[in-house]
Design a protein around this motif. Structure first.
Motif, PDB file in Angstrom:
ATOM      1  N   LEU A 153      46.122  -9.035  -6.546  1.00  0.00           N
ATOM      2  CA  LEU A 153      46.661  -8.203  -7.619  1.00  0.00           C
ATOM      3  C   LEU A 153      45.850  -6.915  -7.719  1.00  0.00           C
ATOM      4  O   LEU A 153      44.620  -6.936  -7.657  1.00  0.00           O
ATOM      5  CB  LEU A 153      46.620  -8.970  -8.941  1.00  0.00           C
ATOM      6  N   ALA A 154      46.542  -5.808  -7.890  1.00  0.00           N
ATOM      7  CA  ALA A 154      45.891  -4.503  -7.967  1.00  0.00           C
ATOM      8  C   ALA A 154      46.329  -3.779  -9.239  1.00  0.00           C
ATOM      9  O   ALA A 154      47.459  -3.966  -9.705  1.00  0.00           O
ATOM     10  CB  ALA A 154      46.252  -3.659  -6.745  1.00  0.00           C
ATOM     11  N   PRO A 155      45.453  -2.951  -9.795  1.00  0.00           N
ATOM     12  CA  PRO A 155      45.801  -2.252 -11.038  1.00  0.00           C
ATOM     13  C   PRO A 155      46.966  -1.278 -10.875  1.00  0.00           C
ATOM     14  O   PRO A 155      47.681  -1.014 -11.833  1.00  0.00           O
ATOM     15  CB  PRO A 155      44.515  -1.526 -11.417  1.00  0.00           C
ATOM     16  N   GLN A 156      47.192  -0.773  -9.683  1.00  0.00           N
ATOM     17  CA  GLN A 156      48.271   0.195  -9.456  1.00  0.00           C
ATOM     18  C   GLN A 156      49.645  -0.427  -9.650  1.00  0.00           C
ATOM     19  O   GLN A 156      50.634   0.284  -9.803  1.00  0.00           O
ATOM     20  CB  GLN A 156      48.188   0.772  -8.026  1.00  0.00           C
ATOM     21  N   GLU A 157      49.732  -1.753  -9.657  1.00  0.00           N
ATOM     22  CA  GLU A 157      51.016  -2.423  -9.816  1.00  0.00           C
ATOM     23  C   GLU A 157      51.535  -2.362 -11.247  1.00  0.00           C
ATOM     24  O   GLU A 157      52.719  -2.546 -11.482  1.00  0.00           O
ATOM     25  CB  GLU A 157      50.881  -3.895  -9.406  1.00  0.00           C
ATOM     26  N   ALA A 158      50.672  -2.135 -12.199  1.00  0.00           N
ATOM     27  CA  ALA A 158      51.069  -2.106 -13.612  1.00  0.00           C
ATOM     28  C   ALA A 158      51.407  -0.678 -14.026  1.00  0.00           C
ATOM     29  O   ALA A 158      50.640   0.241 -13.790  1.00  0.00           O
ATOM     30  CB  ALA A 158      49.948  -2.648 -14.492  1.00  0.00           C
ATOM     31  N   VAL A 159      52.569  -0.502 -14.638  1.00  0.00           N
ATOM     32  CA  VAL A 159      52.967   0.794 -15.185  1.00  0.00           C
ATOM     33  C   VAL A 159      52.520   0.796 -16.645  1.00  0.00           C
ATOM     34  O   VAL A 159      52.963  -0.025 -17.438  1.00  0.00           O
ATOM     35  CB  VAL A 159      54.493   1.004 -15.089  1.00  0.00           C
ATOM     36  N   LEU A 160      51.616   1.698 -16.994  1.00  0.00           N
ATOM     37  CA  LEU A 160      50.993   1.648 -18.314  1.00  0.00           C
ATOM     38  C   LEU A 160      51.701   2.461 -19.380  1.00  0.00           C
ATOM     39  O   LEU A 160      51.481   2.249 -20.550  1.00  0.00           O
ATOM     40  CB  LEU A 160      49.536   2.074 -18.210  1.00  0.00           C
ATOM     41  N   TRP A 161      52.517   3.397 -19.006  1.00  0.00           N
ATOM     42  CA  TRP A 161      53.316   4.112 -19.990  1.00  0.00           C
ATOM     43  C   TRP A 161      54.517   4.687 -19.270  1.00  0.00           C
ATOM     44  O   TRP A 161      54.519   4.892 -18.075  1.00  0.00           O
ATOM     45  CB  TRP A 161      52.529   5.208 -20.716  1.00  0.00           C
ATOM     46  N   ASP A 162      55.543   4.941 -20.017  1.00  0.00           N
ATOM     47  CA  ASP A 162      56.800   5.415 -19.459  1.00  0.00           C
ATOM     48  C   ASP A 162      56.818   6.938 -19.464  1.00  0.00           C
ATOM     49  O   ASP A 162      57.079   7.550 -20.493  1.00  0.00           O
ATOM     50  CB  ASP A 162      57.956   4.851 -20.292  1.00  0.00           C
ATOM     51  N   GLU A 163      56.525   7.528 -18.324  1.00  0.00           N
ATOM     52  CA  GLU A 163      56.500   8.988 -18.230  1.00  0.00           C
ATOM     53  C   GLU A 163      57.895   9.571 -18.419  1.00  0.00           C
ATOM     54  O   GLU A 163      58.047  10.680 -18.873  1.00  0.00           O
ATOM     55  CB  GLU A 163      55.912   9.410 -16.895  1.00  0.00           C
ATOM     56  N   LEU A 164      58.924   8.813 -18.056  1.00  0.00           N
ATOM     57  CA  LEU A 164      60.291   9.320 -18.207  1.00  0.00           C
ATOM     58  C   LEU A 164      60.711   9.380 -19.667  1.00  0.00           C
ATOM     59  O   LEU A 164      61.579  10.161 -20.024  1.00  0.00           O
ATOM     60  CB  LEU A 164      61.256   8.426 -17.425  1.00  0.00           C
ATOM     61  N   GLY A 165      60.069   8.568 -20.511  1.00  0.00           N
ATOM     62  CA  GLY A 165      60.440   8.535 -21.919  1.00  0.00           C
ATOM     63  C   GLY A 165      59.796   9.639 -22.737  1.00  0.00           C
ATOM     64  O   GLY A 165      60.149   9.836 -23.889  1.00  0.00           O
TER      65      GLY A 165
END
Length: 169
Positions: A153-165
């Motif tokens: 598991l790597a930290p890059q796999e988690a999306v921490l906020w929605d930039e599109l929103g």
């Protein structure tokens, strides 16, 4: 059974796409401890699944120190522990490839689906901040958790906020 695993992965992806962490937390610097957002809070709504609080220990903490702080639980309001009661650390060691091998007690093996994803990424996002940690492998009672599609598991796999929103100026 494949559809169940696919559904689980889809739910985890949707949940993690709304994971906590505000841009300003990332810009503050310093080590953060990641926990589940407390959905019982009145203003939770459809908010983030994960949130963070600052590490209050010594600078450049060891992975074992961070893991102990995670298992002790959050001190900040609005956060809750994603771990089952009684979970303990059996092993925490960094290999030559930068993979942190974390073996937790059998209670961790009871987690599944979204609960497992929240607990996994609380660990991964927190421990990946320690020096030399490139990824994390988590086992329970010495056994790999079979519900995961992959073990590293790597930290890059988690999306921490929605930039599109975000609203553009």
């Amino acid at each position: 059974m494949k559809w169940r695993r696919g559904l689980t992965l889809l739910l985890a992806a949707l949940l993690l796409s709304g994971c906590g962490g505000k841009a300003e937390e990332q810009e503050q610097g310093g080590v953060l401890l990641w926990f589940a957002a407390d959905s019982r809070q009145p203003d939770y709504g459809h908010g983030p699944a994960l949130g963070s609080q600052p590490w209050e220990g010594a600078e450049n903490p060891e992975p074992g120190e961070l893991l102990a702080a995670l298992l002790a639980g959050p001190t900040q309001e609005g956060l809750t522990s994603p771990f089952p009661r009684g979970v303990t650390v059996r092993q925490c060691s960094l290999n030559e490839e930068g993979v942190l091998l974390v073996d937790l007690s059998e209670q961790y093996g009871a987690l599944a689906d979204v609960s497992l994803s929240l607990a996994d990424y609380s660990i991964v996002l927190t421990l990946s901040q320690a020096e030399g940690v490139e990824g994390v492998e988590i086992t329970a009672g010495g056994r790999k958790v079979s519900y995961r599609s992959h073990q590293l598991l790597a930290p890059q796999e988690a999306v921490l906020w929605d930039e599109l929103g975000e609203v553009a100026p």
